[in-house]
Design a protein around this motif. Structure first.
Motif, PDB file in Angstrom:
ATOM      1  N   UNK A 438      -9.826  -2.504   0.262  1.00  0.00           N
ATOM      2  CA  UNK A 438     -11.001  -2.588   1.117  1.00  0.00           C
ATOM      3  C   UNK A 438     -10.824  -1.746   2.374  1.00  0.00           C
ATOM      4  N   UNK A 439      -9.589  -1.588   2.815  1.00  0.00           N
ATOM      5  CA  UNK A 439      -9.312  -0.806   4.031  1.00  0.00           C
ATOM      6  C   UNK A 439      -9.500   0.689   3.807  1.00  0.00           C
ATOM      7  N   UNK A 440      -9.381   1.130   2.550  1.00  0.00           N
ATOM      8  CA  UNK A 440      -9.396   2.564   2.257  1.00  0.00           C
ATOM      9  C   UNK A 440     -10.821   3.063   2.060  1.00  0.00           C
ATOM     10  N   UNK A 441     -11.108   4.220   2.637  1.00  0.00           N
ATOM     11  CA  UNK A 441     -12.396   4.872   2.395  1.00  0.00           C
ATOM     12  C   UNK A 441     -12.349   5.597   1.057  1.00  0.00           C
ATOM     13  N   UNK A 442     -13.483   6.066   0.596  1.00  0.00           N
ATOM     14  CA  UNK A 442     -13.547   6.767  -0.690  1.00  0.00           C
ATOM     15  C   UNK A 442     -12.614   7.973  -0.692  1.00  0.00           C
ATOM     16  N   UNK A 443     -11.785   8.052  -1.726  1.00  0.00           N
ATOM     17  CA  UNK A 443     -10.896   9.199  -1.869  1.00  0.00           C
ATOM     18  C   UNK A 443      -9.607   9.101  -1.080  1.00  0.00           C
ATOM     19  N   UNK A 444      -9.427   8.060  -0.264  1.00  0.00           N
ATOM     20  CA  UNK A 444      -8.204   7.922   0.519  1.00  0.00           C
ATOM     21  C   UNK A 444      -7.070   7.389  -0.349  1.00  0.00           C
ATOM     22  N   UNK A 445      -5.861   7.755   0.028  1.00  0.00           N
ATOM     23  CA  UNK A 445      -4.679   7.367  -0.727  1.00  0.00           C
ATOM     24  C   UNK A 445      -3.992   6.200  -0.028  1.00  0.00           C
ATOM     25  N   UNK A 446      -3.346   5.355  -0.813  1.00  0.00           N
ATOM     26  CA  UNK A 446      -2.595   4.216  -0.274  1.00  0.00           C
ATOM     27  C   UNK A 446      -1.119   4.569  -0.264  1.00  0.00           C
ATOM     28  N   UNK A 447      -0.464   4.397   0.851  1.00  0.00           N
ATOM     29  CA  UNK A 447       0.949   4.739   0.992  1.00  0.00           C
ATOM     30  C   UNK A 447       1.292   4.868   2.454  1.00  0.00           C
ATOM     31  N   UNK A 448       2.349   5.616   2.758  1.00  0.00           N
ATOM     32  CA  UNK A 448       2.673   5.861   4.157  1.00  0.00           C
ATOM     33  C   UNK A 448       3.449   7.164   4.328  1.00  0.00           C
ATOM     34  N   UNK A 449       3.456   7.647   5.571  1.00  0.00           N
ATOM     35  CA  UNK A 449       4.165   8.868   5.926  1.00  0.00           C
ATOM     36  C   UNK A 449       5.653   8.572   6.158  1.00  0.00           C
ATOM     37  N   UNK A 450       6.499   9.538   5.748  1.00  0.00           N
ATOM     38  CA  UNK A 450       7.944   9.389   5.921  1.00  0.00           C
ATOM     39  C   UNK A 450       8.518  10.645   6.567  1.00  0.00           C
ATOM     40  N   UNK A 451       9.476  10.433   7.455  1.00  0.00           N
ATOM     41  CA  UNK A 451      10.263  11.535   8.024  1.00  0.00           C
ATOM     42  C   UNK A 451      11.338  11.882   7.000  1.00  0.00           C
ATOM     43  N   UNK A 452      11.370  13.142   6.583  1.00  0.00           N
ATOM     44  CA  UNK A 452      12.272  13.608   5.526  1.00  0.00           C
ATOM     45  C   UNK A 452      13.284  14.553   6.167  1.00  0.00           C
ATOM     46  N   UNK A 453      14.529  14.121   6.282  1.00  0.00           N
ATOM     47  CA  UNK A 453      15.533  14.918   7.003  1.00  0.00           C
ATOM     48  C   UNK A 453      15.850  16.198   6.238  1.00  0.00           C
ATOM     49  N   UNK A 454      15.577  17.339   6.870  1.00  0.00           N
ATOM     50  CA  UNK A 454      15.769  18.644   6.228  1.00  0.00           C
ATOM     51  C   UNK A 454      17.120  19.261   6.578  1.00  0.00           C
ATOM     52  N   UNK A 455      17.788  18.713   7.590  1.00  0.00           N
ATOM     53  CA  UNK A 455      19.101  19.214   8.010  1.00  0.00           C
ATOM     54  C   UNK A 455      20.078  18.047   8.102  1.00  0.00           C
ATOM     55  N   UNK A 456      21.360  18.389   8.066  1.00  0.00           N
ATOM     56  CA  UNK A 456      22.376  17.384   8.372  1.00  0.00           C
ATOM     57  C   UNK A 456      22.336  17.081   9.867  1.00  0.00           C
ATOM     58  N   UNK A 457      22.667  15.862  10.236  1.00  0.00           N
ATOM     59  CA  UNK A 457      22.757  15.535  11.658  1.00  0.00           C
ATOM     60  C   UNK A 457      23.999  16.205  12.238  1.00  0.00           C
ATOM     61  N   UNK A 458      23.826  16.867  13.385  1.00  0.00           N
ATOM     62  CA  UNK A 458      24.912  17.623  14.000  1.00  0.00           C
ATOM     63  C   UNK A 458      25.458  16.879  15.218  1.00  0.00           C
ATOM     64  N   UNK A 459      26.630  16.287  15.047  1.00  0.00           N
ATOM     65  CA  UNK A 459      27.256  15.541  16.138  1.00  0.00           C
ATOM     66  C   UNK A 459      27.959  16.489  17.101  1.00  0.00           C
ATOM     67  N   UNK A 460      28.447  15.930  18.182  1.00  0.00           N
ATOM     68  CA  UNK A 460      29.279  16.671  19.125  1.00  0.00           C
ATOM     69  C   UNK A 460      30.721  16.645  18.633  1.00  0.00           C
ATOM     70  N   UNK A 461      31.573  17.442  19.253  1.00  0.00           N
ATOM     71  CA  UNK A 461      33.006  17.369  18.956  1.00  0.00           C
ATOM     72  C   UNK A 461      33.547  16.065  19.534  1.00  0.00           C
ATOM     73  N   UNK A 462      34.438  15.333  18.859  1.00  0.00           N
ATOM     74  CA  UNK A 462      35.144  15.681  17.608  1.00  0.00           C
ATOM     75  C   UNK A 462      34.436  15.202  16.337  1.00  0.00           C
ATOM     76  N   UNK A 463      33.336  14.456  16.476  1.00  0.00           N
ATOM     77  CA  UNK A 463      32.722  13.839  15.298  1.00  0.00           C
ATOM     78  C   UNK A 463      32.172  14.872  14.326  1.00  0.00           C
ATOM     79  N   UNK A 464      31.743  16.025  14.844  1.00  0.00           N
ATOM     80  CA  UNK A 464      31.181  17.046  13.969  1.00  0.00           C
ATOM     81  C   UNK A 464      32.231  17.544  12.975  1.00  0.00           C
TER      82      UNK A 464
END
Length: 681
Positions: A438-464
């Protein structure tokens, strides 16, 4: 929802009663006025402080009391008798998600009570959580933490002010308080595995055990009047069930390597103990091995069956909110993979540049919710603290990622309701199905947006350097705070066994499949931002070639040259360094960039090329109702109210309302509006 509705009314009243010349956008940012103590003044005999508001929504050791925030504490610590019967399914959603994603082997209830006390209320079984903590680098100044005395528990009067950098003990104490609070809810049973390089004094083991009374630990005895050590003569931890197990992971030959923060030794040990792959104890692993069976030594707590596993470093803050959010996000992804509609979708429907359909097939992306660390400014320099305060607002920032570290993706059907993995987007037997449609208008999709990590997380020294030796289990994830459910652990074990058998053979290694990919839900991203409690990370340079945005390094170099050529800035060199040499990525900017990336991606798909005027940047067809506004014009109270709700993690905590009711006002802030807002022509 009553308190939230009262908050909205107060915002509307503030908007209506404030003179127009005073209204900008300041009233969107709310939160209690807080004091940040940054040094002790000997002359005045008390600590100096700044006053401000932390509007980020991030759970921090500095400003938020144990329990994951006021809303989470009140929600999960409400006695069963005081919870309305129609709200109980939502109240126990964490357990349902945990059992659905956790181990199918349930514990013996009689033994369970010996470990964790009598069951409270209606809950007999609990979500079994193993916390494996990396303690390397924990100290007090240059002294290893275990060579100092633990904090006193039964002390009278106010505690002396201590700097966040003075000792790791205060951060360890805070994590233990959070774990004890989880057990106090009656929903979670925690076992803590402390990994150390060398044996530690028993006084520390007793102290840790006494900090977890709700998890089965024994409370510390009160100090006697003659000043004796309260732990002397206490019951030995080994002689009774305890939620704490101290594991010495190094021997005499490897102790130095263990203490070396660049070696990755302890990070690898955390992964091995949680995964417990069979090749650790067997030379040959049969093809049809059972990944649910752990072959590590039975004395290790990690060899038992658990539902959720948490690997973290002592400096990272765990909370009830992070576990709740992780389990819900994992259930959402599982619901998307189980959707019968993914088979019906054509490739053309997924080829819009942002959508990914998860399937149960092996070639489907293996996504695991992951975390990013954030830090406040340090009190080492009070001028920096003043400079970073941004007009009375304290704000945590990431340093291991930047705007170029992630992409946005829309995952259809990635919403799960009460009762475990329950796809409310497609399951017509679900009570929430009709209200969601009922919340969706005609043609709308049900789901949600996600942040998709495209890079490795880069820590500082010494953790990197440690990350290069022992990479995170999830691509784009963190080595210093991560979680897995039992189902996810088994899939990774299968992958690791295949890679171990392949050895140096690249062809065989490719056939093993892809590594898991880190994601986080846009509508609840602050729950996946973990406070780095010493708060010393900001304002430090990354190692050259190992910094966030490395995938677009050449573009950064061109941007810097462009700024240098213009020479229009006062204090050119200082500003240039601040822009390009240091990574300070505030939590609010992370949300803004993620939302605008998603909105622009949809705008590009929905806009016809012939409708785009020359030399314009857009948006043309759809926009973000919150971020795509001019600064001169104040935002209305409702969008600011929704943003505050999303930042606090309430889109998920109160998901029955924000996901399933007829109230659509916060769909964008909660990450569930695929096409955002149409631009009036």
């Amino acid at each position: 929802m009553t308190d939230l509705m009262n908050d909205l009314n107060a915002r509307k009243r503030l908007f209506d009663e404030t003179p127009p010349e005073e209204v900008k956008y300041w009233f969107e940012y709310t939160g209690p006025l807080q004091k940040y103590f940054y040094r002790y003044s000997r002359s005045r005999g008390k600590a100096d402080y700044f006053e401000g508001r932390d509007d980020s929504g991030v759970v921090s050791a500095r400003f938020v009391p144990p329990g994951g925030g006021e809303e989470f504490y009140n929600f999960y610590n409400t006695p069963d008798g005081e919870t309305p019967s129609d709200e109980l399914p939502l109240h126990y959603r964490l357990l349902d998600n945990c059992f659905a994603m956790g181990s199918s082997k349930r514990p013996n209830m009689k033994d369970w009570k010996a470990w964790f006390g009598t069951a409270s209320g209606q809950v007999v079984d609990r979500c079994r959580v193993l916390v494996t903590m990396n303690t390397v680098g924990a100290g007090k100044g240059s002294t290893i933490l275990w060579e100092t005395s633990p904090p006193s528990i039964h002390s009278s009067g106010p505690k002396p002010w201590t700097s966040e950098q003075s000792s790791a003990a205060m951060h360890l104490e805070r994590n233990l308080q959070e774990l004890d609070n989880m057990c106090a809810t009656g929903l979670i049973a925690v076992r803590l595995q402390m990994l150390v390089c060398e044996p530690i004094p028993g006084v520390w083991t007793e102290w840790m055990d006494s900090m977890l009374p709700n998890c089965g630990g024994s409370r510390a005895p009160f100090s006697s009047t003659n000043g004796e050590n309260p732990y002397e003569g206490g019951v030995e931890v080994e002689d009774r069930p305890s939620p704490v197990q101290v594991v010495v992971v190094a021997n005499a030959s490897t102790a130095d390597k263990c203490h070396d923060l660049k070696s990755g030794f302890m990070e690898k040990r955390v992964q091995d103990l949680i995964l417990s792959p069979p090749y650790l104890t067997k030379n040959e692993v049969p093809k049809n091995f059972d990944p649910s069976i752990k072959t590590t030594h039975p004395d290790l707590v990690s060899s038992d069956d658990h539902d959720v596993y948490i690997g973290l470093k002592w400096s990272s803050l765990v909370s009830m909110r992070s576990i709740s959010a992780f389990l819900q996000a994992s259930a959402d992804l599982a619901a998307a993979a189980a959707s019968p509609r993914t088979k019906e979708r054509s490739l053309e429907e997924d080829a819009d540049g942002v959508s990914i359909s998860l399937r149960s097939s092996p070639n489907s992306p293996f996504l695991i919710p992951s975390f990013v660390r954030v830090s406040y400014v340090s009190e080492e320099n009070n001028k920096i603290a003043k400079w970073r305060m941004h007009g009375d607002f304290f704000h945590p920032a990431a340093w291991e990622i930047c705007k170029d570290s992630f992409d946005m993706t829309w995952i259809p059907d990635s919403l799960s309701g009460n009762g475990g993995i329950n796809g409310i987007c497609y399951d017509k037997s679900s009570s929430a199905y009709t209200s969601v449609q009922r919340r969706l208008n005609d043609g709308e999709d049900c789901g949600q947006w996600w942040v998709y990590m495209a890079e490795e997380q880069m820590s500082l020294s010494p953790e990197v350097y440690a990350n290069e030796v022992a990479p995170p289990l999830v691509q784009g994830g963190s080595n210093y705070f991560w979680m897995l459910t039992e189902r996810q652990r088994q899939e990774i074990v299968k992958l690791k066994v295949c890679q171990h058998a392949a050895g140096d053979d690249r062809k065989k290694d490719k056939n093993c499949g892809e590594m898991p990919q880190a994601v986080m839900p846009l509508g609840d991203m602050e729950s996946f931002e973990i406070n780095f409690m010493p708060n010393t990370a900001l304002g430090k340079k990354h190692i050259i070639g190992r910094r966030p945005g490395y995938s677009k390094e050449q573009e950064h170099i061109k941007d810097r040259e462009l700024v240098r050529e213009r020479k229009q800035l006062k204090g050119q060199e200082d500003i240039e360094k601040a822009l390009f040499d240091y990574t300070v990525y505030p939590a609010a900017l992370f949300r803004k960039d993620a939302t605008l990336k998603a909105a622009r991606a949809r705008d590009a798909i929905l806009t016809k090329k012939e409708n785009i005027p020359n030399d314009t940047y857009g948006p043309y067809t759809v926009k973000s109702s919150y971020y795509d506004v001019t600064i001169k014009k104040p935002r209305q109270p409702v969008p600011g109210w929704c943003q505050s709700i999303a930042r606090k993690g309430l889109c998920v905590l109160y998901s029955e309302y924000f996901r399933e009711s007829s109230d659509k006002r916060c769909m964008e802030a909660c990450g569930m509006d695929k096409n955002f807002s149409k631009i009036a022509q």
